[in-house]
Design an enzyme around this catalytic site. Sequence first.
Site, short mmCIF file in Angstrom:
data_model
loop_
_atom_site.label_atom_id
_atom_site.label_comp_id
_atom_site.label_asym_id
_atom_site.label_seq_id
_atom_site.Cartn_x
_atom_site.Cartn_y
_atom_site.Cartn_z
N CYS A 1 1.17 -0.96 -0.13
CA CYS A 1 0.04 -0.16 -0.50
C CYS A 1 1.49 1.19 0.12
O CYS A 1 1.37 1.31 1.13
CB CYS A 1 -0.88 -0.23 1.28
SG CYS A 1 -1.60 1.50 1.96
N CYS B 1 0.53 3.03 3.66
CA CYS B 1 0.83 2.55 4.97
C CYS B 1 2.05 1.45 5.13
O CYS B 1 2.22 1.08 6.18
CB CYS B 1 -0.27 2.28 5.79
SG CYS B 1 -1.10 0.70 5.33
N CYS C 1 -8.33 -5.70 -9.70
CA CYS C 1 -8.01 -4.87 -10.78
C CYS C 1 -7.33 -3.61 -10.12
O CYS C 1 -9.01 -2.76 -9.37
CB CYS C 1 -9.05 -4.65 -11.24
SG CYS C 1 -9.28 -2.85 -13.33
N CYS D 1 -5.29 0.52 6.65
CA CYS D 1 -5.41 2.47 6.10
C CYS D 1 -6.33 2.90 5.65
O CYS D 1 -7.17 4.28 5.49
CB CYS D 1 -4.36 3.21 5.54
SG CYS D 1 -4.14 3.36 3.60
ZN LIG Z 1 -2.75 1.23 3.76
#
Ligand SMILES: [Zn+2]
Length: 150
Positions: free
Chosen positions: A66, A69, A138, A118
Amino acid sequence: MIITWKDVIHFSVSGNPVPDKRVEKTENEWAALLTPEQFRITRKKGTEAPHSGALCSAHDAGKYECICCSTPLFDSTIKFESGTGWPSFTQPITQNAIKYFKDSSFGMVRVEVLCNTCDAHLGHVFPDGPEPSGLRYCINSESMNITKSE
Ligand SMILES: [Zn+2]
């Protein structure tokens, strides 16, 4: 254990798996950490133009994390060429890495996928991926960073 479309629908209707940890910040704090495009996509549910993302045609071995985070979301081994113009995966890296929400915007019913740590908007999941899961996650390139394996 493989996550299937039935599991995705179950999570989106009955509640998502509990994440290992939570990361919560204010909108201003996220804006200070992200580029304007990353902020627009992850915190405002935006979508990048197809074939524009740097990770779309990436084939490096590693973990996709991510952008907000740094929680690992997908592994390069389950990335596949969907031809859609967005990075596509068949499974999350762990069952509780991703959360699912039914998204009825734009007159369509789709399942939105978010970072379970997050709440960053990542993209959508569709039931037209390759076997054995039959899933196609996707995902916007801008919502991830790849940490390459040694
Ligand atoms: Zn995150």
